[in-house]
Motif scaffolding. Structure first.
Motif, PDB file in Angstrom:
ATOM      1  N   ARG A 140       0.835  -1.203   0.000  1.00  0.00           N
ATOM      2  CA  ARG A 140       0.000   0.000   0.000  1.00  0.00           C
ATOM      3  C   ARG A 140       0.870   1.252   0.000  1.00  0.00           C
ATOM      4  O   ARG A 140       0.562   2.240  -0.674  1.00  0.00           O
ATOM      5  N   TYR A 141       1.941   1.232   0.758  1.00  0.00           N
ATOM      6  CA  TYR A 141       2.879   2.358   0.733  1.00  0.00           C
ATOM      7  C   TYR A 141       3.468   2.516  -0.666  1.00  0.00           C
ATOM      8  O   TYR A 141       3.618   3.633  -1.175  1.00  0.00           O
ATOM      9  N   ARG A 142       3.799   1.412  -1.287  1.00  0.00           N
ATOM     10  CA  ARG A 142       4.403   1.486  -2.610  1.00  0.00           C
ATOM     11  C   ARG A 142       3.412   1.973  -3.658  1.00  0.00           C
ATOM     12  O   ARG A 142       3.767   2.721  -4.568  1.00  0.00           O
ATOM     13  N   ARG A 143       2.150   1.551  -3.527  1.00  0.00           N
ATOM     14  CA  ARG A 143       1.127   2.033  -4.460  1.00  0.00           C
ATOM     15  C   ARG A 143       0.962   3.542  -4.316  1.00  0.00           C
ATOM     16  O   ARG A 143       0.859   4.273  -5.308  1.00  0.00           O
ATOM     17  N   LEU A 144       0.928   4.033  -3.101  1.00  0.00           N
ATOM     18  CA  LEU A 144       0.831   5.467  -2.845  1.00  0.00           C
ATOM     19  C   LEU A 144       2.012   6.198  -3.461  1.00  0.00           C
ATOM     20  O   LEU A 144       1.848   7.240  -4.126  1.00  0.00           O
ATOM     21  N   SER A 145       3.209   5.673  -3.266  1.00  0.00           N
ATOM     22  CA  SER A 145       4.404   6.302  -3.817  1.00  0.00           C
ATOM     23  C   SER A 145       4.374   6.316  -5.341  1.00  0.00           C
ATOM     24  O   SER A 145       4.733   7.312  -5.986  1.00  0.00           O
ATOM     25  N   GLY A 229       7.613   1.776   9.430  1.00  0.00           N
ATOM     26  CA  GLY A 229       8.476   2.947   9.469  1.00  0.00           C
ATOM     27  C   GLY A 229       9.352   3.194   8.261  1.00  0.00           C
ATOM     28  O   GLY A 229       9.291   4.265   7.639  1.00  0.00           O
ATOM     29  N   PRO A 230      10.197   2.246   7.860  1.00  0.00           N
ATOM     30  CA  PRO A 230      11.111   2.492   6.745  1.00  0.00           C
ATOM     31  C   PRO A 230      10.408   2.816   5.425  1.00  0.00           C
ATOM     32  O   PRO A 230      10.952   3.533   4.590  1.00  0.00           O
ATOM     33  N   GLU A 231       9.176   2.303   5.238  1.00  0.00           N
ATOM     34  CA  GLU A 231       8.465   2.539   3.990  1.00  0.00           C
ATOM     35  C   GLU A 231       7.872   3.937   3.923  1.00  0.00           C
ATOM     36  O   GLU A 231       7.623   4.463   2.842  1.00  0.00           O
ATOM     37  N   ALA A 232       7.615   4.551   5.056  1.00  0.00           N
ATOM     38  CA  ALA A 232       6.992   5.864   5.073  1.00  0.00           C
ATOM     39  C   ALA A 232       7.943   6.967   4.637  1.00  0.00           C
ATOM     40  O   ALA A 232       7.515   7.973   4.064  1.00  0.00           O
ATOM     41  N   VAL A 233       9.222   6.799   4.896  1.00  0.00           N
ATOM     42  CA  VAL A 233      10.192   7.844   4.574  1.00  0.00           C
ATOM     43  C   VAL A 233      10.267   8.143   3.078  1.00  0.00           C
ATOM     44  O   VAL A 233      10.166   9.304   2.666  1.00  0.00           O
ATOM     45  N   PRO A 234      10.436   7.147   2.194  1.00  0.00           N
ATOM     46  CA  PRO A 234      10.473   7.468   0.763  1.00  0.00           C
ATOM     47  C   PRO A 234       9.152   8.029   0.240  1.00  0.00           C
ATOM     48  O   PRO A 234       9.156   8.838  -0.703  1.00  0.00           O
ATOM     49  N   VAL A 235       8.028   7.627   0.835  1.00  0.00           N
ATOM     50  CA  VAL A 235       6.751   8.195   0.409  1.00  0.00           C
ATOM     51  C   VAL A 235       6.704   9.673   0.756  1.00  0.00           C
ATOM     52  O   VAL A 235       6.240  10.500  -0.038  1.00  0.00           O
ATOM     53  N   GLU A 267      -9.041  27.223  -2.756  1.00  0.00           N
ATOM     54  CA  GLU A 267      -7.705  26.883  -3.208  1.00  0.00           C
ATOM     55  C   GLU A 267      -7.212  25.628  -2.507  1.00  0.00           C
ATOM     56  O   GLU A 267      -7.598  25.334  -1.370  1.00  0.00           O
ATOM     57  N   ALA A 268      -6.370  24.870  -3.174  1.00  0.00           N
ATOM     58  CA  ALA A 268      -5.828  23.644  -2.584  1.00  0.00           C
ATOM     59  C   ALA A 268      -5.109  23.965  -1.280  1.00  0.00           C
ATOM     60  O   ALA A 268      -4.378  24.959  -1.188  1.00  0.00           O
ATOM     61  N   PRO A 269      -5.299  23.153  -0.248  1.00  0.00           N
ATOM     62  CA  PRO A 269      -4.651  23.425   1.041  1.00  0.00           C
ATOM     63  C   PRO A 269      -3.137  23.312   0.950  1.00  0.00           C
ATOM     64  O   PRO A 269      -2.609  22.544   0.154  1.00  0.00           O
ATOM     65  N   VAL A 270      -2.497  24.115   1.755  1.00  0.00           N
ATOM     66  CA  VAL A 270      -1.037  24.053   1.796  1.00  0.00           C
ATOM     67  C   VAL A 270      -0.612  22.792   2.534  1.00  0.00           C
ATOM     68  O   VAL A 270      -1.158  22.460   3.600  1.00  0.00           O
ATOM     69  N   ALA A 271       0.336  22.073   1.962  1.00  0.00           N
ATOM     70  CA  ALA A 271       0.786  20.816   2.584  1.00  0.00           C
ATOM     71  C   ALA A 271       1.419  21.105   3.942  1.00  0.00           C
ATOM     72  O   ALA A 271       2.211  22.041   4.087  1.00  0.00           O
ATOM     73  N   PRO A 272       1.078  20.340   4.975  1.00  0.00           N
ATOM     74  CA  PRO A 272       1.672  20.554   6.303  1.00  0.00           C
ATOM     75  C   PRO A 272       3.120  20.102   6.335  1.00  0.00           C
ATOM     76  O   PRO A 272       3.639  19.569   5.359  1.00  0.00           O
ATOM     77  N   LEU A 273       3.740  20.327   7.463  1.00  0.00           N
ATOM     78  CA  LEU A 273       5.119  19.876   7.618  1.00  0.00           C
ATOM     79  C   LEU A 273       5.203  18.364   7.501  1.00  0.00           C
ATOM     80  O   LEU A 273       4.227  17.652   7.790  1.00  0.00           O
ATOM     81  N   PRO A 274       6.327  17.844   7.055  1.00  0.00           N
ATOM     82  CA  PRO A 274       6.456  16.385   6.888  1.00  0.00           C
ATOM     83  C   PRO A 274       6.095  15.624   8.151  1.00  0.00           C
ATOM     84  O   PRO A 274       6.465  16.013   9.258  1.00  0.00           O
ATOM     85  N   LEU A 275       5.347  14.561   7.955  1.00  0.00           N
ATOM     86  CA  LEU A 275       4.979  13.710   9.090  1.00  0.00           C
ATOM     87  C   LEU A 275       6.128  12.806   9.497  1.00  0.00           C
ATOM     88  O   LEU A 275       6.365  12.559  10.672  1.00  0.00           O
ATOM     89  N   VAL A 276       6.844  12.316   8.497  1.00  0.00           N
ATOM     90  CA  VAL A 276       7.930  11.361   8.741  1.00  0.00           C
ATOM     91  C   VAL A 276       9.237  11.983   8.310  1.00  0.00           C
ATOM     92  O   VAL A 276       9.359  12.495   7.207  1.00  0.00           O
ATOM     93  N   THR A 277      10.194  11.983   9.174  1.00  0.00           N
ATOM     94  CA  THR A 277      11.522  12.488   8.827  1.00  0.00           C
ATOM     95  C   THR A 277      12.552  11.433   9.157  1.00  0.00           C
ATOM     96  O   THR A 277      12.318  10.561  10.000  1.00  0.00           O
ATOM     97  N   LYS A 278      13.677  11.534   8.495  1.00  0.00           N
ATOM     98  CA  LYS A 278      14.754  10.583   8.733  1.00  0.00           C
ATOM     99  C   LYS A 278      15.884  11.304   9.466  1.00  0.00           C
ATOM    100  O   LYS A 278      16.394  12.316   9.025  1.00  0.00           O
ATOM    101  N   ASP A 279      16.221  10.801  10.613  1.00  0.00           N
ATOM    102  CA  ASP A 279      17.295  11.412  11.415  1.00  0.00           C
ATOM    103  C   ASP A 279      18.642  11.228  10.747  1.00  0.00           C
ATOM    104  O   ASP A 279      18.867  10.217  10.086  1.00  0.00           O
TER     105      ASP A 279
END
Length: 279
Positions: A140-145, A229-235, A267-279
Motif C-alpha cells: 500500500r505504501y508502494r502504491r501510494l508512492s 516505518g522504513p516505507e513511510a520515509v520514501p513516500v 484553493e488547494a490546502p497548503v501541505a503541512p510539515l512532513p509527518l515522517v523524517t529521517k534522522d
C-alpha cells in the motif's frame, strides 16, 4: 475571407441559459453508457480513438446546453495536447473503482458539471487504497508512492503546454481588433475558447493540489493503521517532490481562477510539515 461552417452560436455566460430541448433526455440516457466506455492510453492520457472523441463531443454539447463556454473553433495541436495531458488529473486518483471512473470521465469531458464528479471527501483515496487486497501493508505504501510519482512526472509537461496555450490565447485576443472581417459569432467563439483553455488549466491546478492533500491524508493514516516505518520515509520524499512540481502550475492562472471558472472550490490546502523524517 474564408468562413468556417458552424452550427448555431453557443451562448456565453452573459446569455440566459437555454431552455430544455427534446434531445436532452436522450443525451442524459446515454451518459452512463458513454462514461463506462472511457479508454485510457499511455502516459496518463486518453487512448486515441473514435469512442473517446465521441465522449468529448457529447461533453461539448452538454456544456453548451448548460450555458458554459463551448467554442466551435477547431482545437490547435497544443490545445489537443493540453486536454490529453489533463486526463490523469481530472480522473479519480484512486482508480479501480468503476463508478468513480465513469463519473470522473463524464465530468472530465464536461458531459456533467465539473463540481459533480469531484469527491469532496479527502479520505476517498485512502478508503480505496486500504480496501484493496494486499499481501503486505508495504504494497500500500508502494502504491501510494507510485501514484504520487506518476503525477509529479506529468506536471512539467502539462505546465509547458499550458504556457504555450496561454501565449497563443494572448495572441488571439490581441489580434481581434485588427481583423477586417469579423462577426459577433467569431468574437464570441474566440473568447469562449480562451475561457475553456484557462478554466481547464485552473481545473488541473486545483485537482493537483487536492490529489496532494489526499495522498498526504493516506500516508498519515497508513502510519496510524499499518505502521511500517522504513516505507513511510520514501513516500514522504515523493510527496515533497510532488508539492514542488505542483508549484509549477501556480503562475499559470490567478489564485482565484478556479472560483471564477465555476469550480466552486477553495484553493488547494497548503501541505503541512512532513509527518515522517529521517534522522
Amino acid at each position: 475571407m474564408r468562413r468556417i461552417p458552424r452550427s448555431a452560436p453557443a451562448p456565453t455566460r452573459d446569455d440566459p441559459l437555454p431552455s430544455p430541448r427534446p434531445h436532452s433526455l436522450a443525451l442524459a440516457a446515454a451518459l452512463t453508457f458513454l462514461g463506462a466506455c472511457a479508454q485510457q492510453g499511455d502516459f496518463g492520457r486518453p487512448k486515441a480513438g473514435a469512442w473517446n472523441s465521441l465522449v468529448d463531443t457529447t461533453g461539448t454539447l452538454a456544456a453548451r446546453e448548460r450555458g458554459e463556454p463551448a467554442s466551435a473553433f477547431p482545437l490547435t495541436d497544443d490545445e489537443l495536447t493540453l486536454r490529453d495531458r489533463a486526463w490523469r488529473f481530472l480522473m479519480p486518483a484512486a482508480g479501480r473503482d468503476a463508478f468513480l471512473d465513469v463519473l470522473g470521465n463524464l465530468t472530465r469531458a464536461r458531459v456533467l458539471p465539473p463540481t459533480l464528479g469531484r469527491p469532496a471527501d479527502i479520505a476517498a483515496y485512502f478508503a480505496t487504497l486500504i480496501s484493496e487486497e494486499a499481501r503486505s501493508p508495504v504494497s500500500r505504501y508502494r502504491r501510494l508512492s507510485e501514484d504520487a510519482t506518476a503525477d509529479a512526472r506529468l506536471i512539467p509537461a502539462f505546465a509547458a503546454t499550458a504556457v504555450r496555450v496561454n501565449d497563443a490565447d494572448a495572441l488571439r485576443l490581441r489580434s481581434l481588433p485588427f481583423v477586417k472581417v469579423l462577426d459577433d459569432a467569431d468574437v464570441r467563439h474566440a473568447a469562449m475558447r480562451v475561457a475553456e483553455n484557462r478554466c481547464l488549466i485552473a481545473w488541473v491546478r486545483l485537482e493537483a493540489g487536492e490529489r496532494l492533500a489526499r495522498y498526504r491524508y493516506a500516508l498519515e493514516h497508513l502510519v496510524i493503521e499499518v505502521p511500517v516505518g522504513p516505507e513511510a520515509v520514501p513516500v514522504e520524499r515523493t510527496l515533497a517532490a510532488l508539492n514542488s512540481r505542483r508549484a509549477l502550475l501556480d503562475p499559470l492562472q490567478p489564485p482565484d481562477a478556479a472560483l471564477r471558472c465555476g469550480l466552486a472550490a477553495p484553493e488547494a490546502p497548503v501541505a503541512p510539515l512532513p509527518l515522517v523524517t529521517k534522522d
